[in-house]
Scaffold this motif. Structure first.
Motif, mmCIF file in Angstrom:
data_model
loop_
_atom_site.group_PDB
_atom_site.id
_atom_site.type_symbol
_atom_site.label_atom_id
_atom_site.label_comp_id
_atom_site.label_asym_id
_atom_site.label_seq_id
_atom_site.Cartn_x
_atom_site.Cartn_y
_atom_site.Cartn_z
ATOM 1 N N GLN A 114 18.611 -42.690 119.417
ATOM 2 C CA GLN A 114 17.760 -43.257 118.368
ATOM 3 C C GLN A 114 18.195 -42.798 116.982
ATOM 4 N N LEU A 115 18.588 -41.516 116.853
ATOM 5 C CA LEU A 115 19.060 -41.027 115.557
ATOM 6 C C LEU A 115 20.351 -41.713 115.149
ATOM 7 N N GLN A 116 21.254 -41.924 116.132
ATOM 8 C CA GLN A 116 22.501 -42.634 115.824
ATOM 9 C C GLN A 116 22.223 -44.058 115.372
ATOM 10 N N ALA A 117 21.260 -44.733 116.041
ATOM 11 C CA ALA A 117 20.902 -46.098 115.625
ATOM 12 C C ALA A 117 20.302 -46.098 114.231
ATOM 13 N N ALA A 118 19.466 -45.073 113.951
ATOM 14 C CA ALA A 118 18.875 -44.996 112.603
ATOM 15 C C ALA A 118 19.942 -44.778 111.542
ATOM 16 N N ARG A 119 20.945 -43.935 111.872
ATOM 17 C CA ARG A 119 22.027 -43.715 110.900
ATOM 18 C C ARG A 119 22.837 -44.995 110.672
ATOM 19 N N HIS A 294 16.143 -39.286 100.386
ATOM 20 C CA HIS A 294 15.087 -38.350 100.801
ATOM 21 C C HIS A 294 14.728 -38.541 102.276
ATOM 22 N N GLN A 295 14.621 -39.809 102.717
ATOM 23 C CA GLN A 295 14.314 -40.090 104.125
ATOM 24 C C GLN A 295 15.410 -39.567 105.040
ATOM 25 N N ILE A 296 16.670 -39.700 104.641
ATOM 26 C CA ILE A 296 17.788 -39.213 105.473
ATOM 27 C C ILE A 296 17.715 -37.695 105.613
ATOM 28 N N ALA A 297 17.425 -37.005 104.494
ATOM 29 C CA ALA A 297 17.334 -35.546 104.548
ATOM 30 C C ALA A 297 16.201 -35.102 105.463
ATOM 31 N N ASP A 300 17.193 -35.689 109.130
ATOM 32 C CA ASP A 300 18.146 -34.677 109.604
ATOM 33 C C ASP A 300 17.440 -33.355 109.881
ATOM 34 N N GLN A 301 16.525 -32.946 108.982
ATOM 35 C CA GLN A 301 15.807 -31.699 109.202
ATOM 36 C C GLN A 301 14.958 -31.756 110.466
ATOM 37 N N PHE A 303 15.385 -33.690 113.070
ATOM 38 C CA PHE A 303 16.242 -33.758 114.259
ATOM 39 C C PHE A 303 16.764 -32.370 114.623
ATOM 40 N N HIS A 304 17.269 -31.616 113.638
ATOM 41 C CA HIS A 304 17.806 -30.287 113.935
ATOM 42 C C HIS A 304 16.704 -29.345 114.418
ATOM 43 N N ALA A 305 15.508 -29.458 113.791
ATOM 44 C CA ALA A 305 14.416 -28.596 114.230
ATOM 45 C C ALA A 305 13.994 -28.905 115.664
ATOM 46 N N GLN A 306 13.847 -30.201 115.975
ATOM 47 C CA GLN A 306 13.442 -30.598 117.332
ATOM 48 C C GLN A 306 14.540 -30.269 118.351
ATOM 49 N N LYS A 307 15.788 -30.412 117.916
ATOM 50 C CA LYS A 307 16.893 -30.095 118.827
ATOM 51 C C LYS A 307 16.890 -28.612 119.170
ATOM 52 N N SER A 308 16.689 -27.761 118.137
ATOM 53 C CA SER A 308 16.648 -26.315 118.380
ATOM 54 C C SER A 308 15.470 -25.947 119.290
ATOM 55 N N GLN A 309 14.286 -26.576 119.020
ATOM 56 C CA GLN A 309 13.105 -26.292 119.835
ATOM 57 C C GLN A 309 13.322 -26.711 121.287
ATOM 58 N N LEU A 310 13.879 -27.897 121.496
ATOM 59 C CA LEU A 310 14.139 -28.377 122.861
ATOM 60 C C LEU A 310 15.156 -27.485 123.565
#
Length: 374
Positions: A114-119, A294-297, A300-301, A303-310
């Protein structure tokens, strides 16, 4: 009334007995199966009791492994669990752990997609914005070119207006010259009449002697006067024609000048509107680009936070699973009697904590998918 309701309500013993029976049958205890086994009860009532049964399943399995055929503690009574129950419970635990890990990994992969599609969508939108900016620049260049052409036309019309004004001045000079000539002719006519009168008075005394000469001279004077009158009439007609032509040219000049002024005002208004529109489009473009950055930043924040938590949750689940799958220490055949097991008092187990960790991972995964979707 309250006593009747409490007697009719489902007790924890009923739920645990139904779960044990389903496990002995080789089925996984679920809320719906337990309700069918009991024959009554709502999901909201059965669910917490079934979670407590799952939470105590680990210690019961550990006790069975340690004593071989030791008693399994239940609320208010003691029963014996056969080896198939232990095996089924162990298989159920292994399946639940594998399912939780697989679900977390699948959820992480889905969030990455989903993040890749959003990018990709954001990249496409940035390309569209660049194309729109290029079109705006081209439109601005076209407007500037049109303004330059309009200024050139205004300059040409000004030159033409100057030429018309010069022609009008020349016509005024010609009219002044004709007026001076008319005045000169009138003065000449007045002088002629005065000379004739003087000659008449002078010759009156010599009328008799110079009657024939006076008549001839008078005839010639009359002819000159008639000729002068004819010339004056012709000149007056020509002068009136020139005056009418000059008046017509002046009217045409004023109309053309007014039309040029209106055209110049319209061109200036169009230029002002074009400048305002270009500034508004530039401001909208800058605001849109700032908002998307601003939305991209933020994405990204998140995604990285959720990735670290997961990742931390998966590592904790794997550590818990490894600790639970390890072989416990051997307990002597004659284990001392433990009152806590017979009275039904149970301590929180790592299995319950693992189940709660699985639910936490799923909640974070769902929250991350909603954030990415939003």
């Amino acid at each position: 009334m309250e006593n009747l309701r409490s007697q009719r309500a489902i007790q924890r013993d009923d739920v645990w007995a139904a779960a044990d029976a389903l496990l002995l049958e080789g089925k996984r205890p679920t809320i719906e199966r337990v309700r069918q086994k009991i024959g009554r009860g709502s999901p909201n009532t059965v669910s917490p009791m079934l979670e407590e049964w799952f939470a105590t399943l680990g210690p019961r399995m550990a006790q069975l492994k340690g004593s071989g055929t030791g008693p399994v503690a239940e609320e208010g009574r003691g029963t014996s669990a056969p080896a198939p129950v232990l095996q089924a419970a162990q298989a159920l635990w292994d399946a639940a752990m594998h399912q939780a890990v697989d679900a977390a990994q699948a959820q992480l992969a889905q969030e990455r997609e989903q993040l890749q599609a959003a990018r990709q969508a954001l990249h496409a939108e940035q390309n569209a914005l660049a194309q729109e900016q290029a079109a705006m620049a081209q439109q601005r260049a076209s407007l500037e070119q049109s303004l330059a052409v309009a200024h050139a036309q205004i300059k040409m019309q000004g030159a033409r207006l100057a030429e018309l004004e010069q022609g009008a001045r020349q016509k005024d000079q010609f009219a002044a010259q004709q007026q001076q000539r008319l005045q000169a002719l009138e003065q000449e006519l007045f002088a002629s009449r005065k000379a004739r009168d003087e000659a008449d008075r002078a010759h009156a005394e010599h009328l008799r002697e110079q009657h024939a000469a006076a008549q001839a001279q008078q005839h010639r004077a009359l002819q000159d006067i008639d000729r002068a009158r004819q010339e004056a009439k012709q000149w007056m007609a020509a002068h009136r024609a020139e005056q009418e032509k000059l008046a017509k040219l002046e009217v045409d000049w004023h109309a053309e000048r007014k039309a040029l002024q209106l055209q110049a005002a319209e061109v200036e208004a169009q230029w002002s509107q074009s400048q305002t529109r270009a500034q508004q489009l530039q401001q909208d473009l800058q605001a849109t680009m700032s908002q998307h950055a601003h939305q991209i930043a933020l994405m990204d924040q998140q995604f990285h936070a959720q990735k670290s938590q997961l990742q931390r949750d998966i590592e904790r689940l794997q550590a818990d699973a490894a600790s639970k799958l390890a072989v416990p220490k051997q307990v002597p055949d004659e284990a001392p009697y433990n009152p806590a097991l017979s009275t039904g008092v149970r301590k929180p187990s790592s299995l319950a904590q693992s189940a709660r960790s699985v639910r936490t991972v799923r909640k974070f995964a769902r929250r991350g998918s909603r954030n990415l979707g939003g």
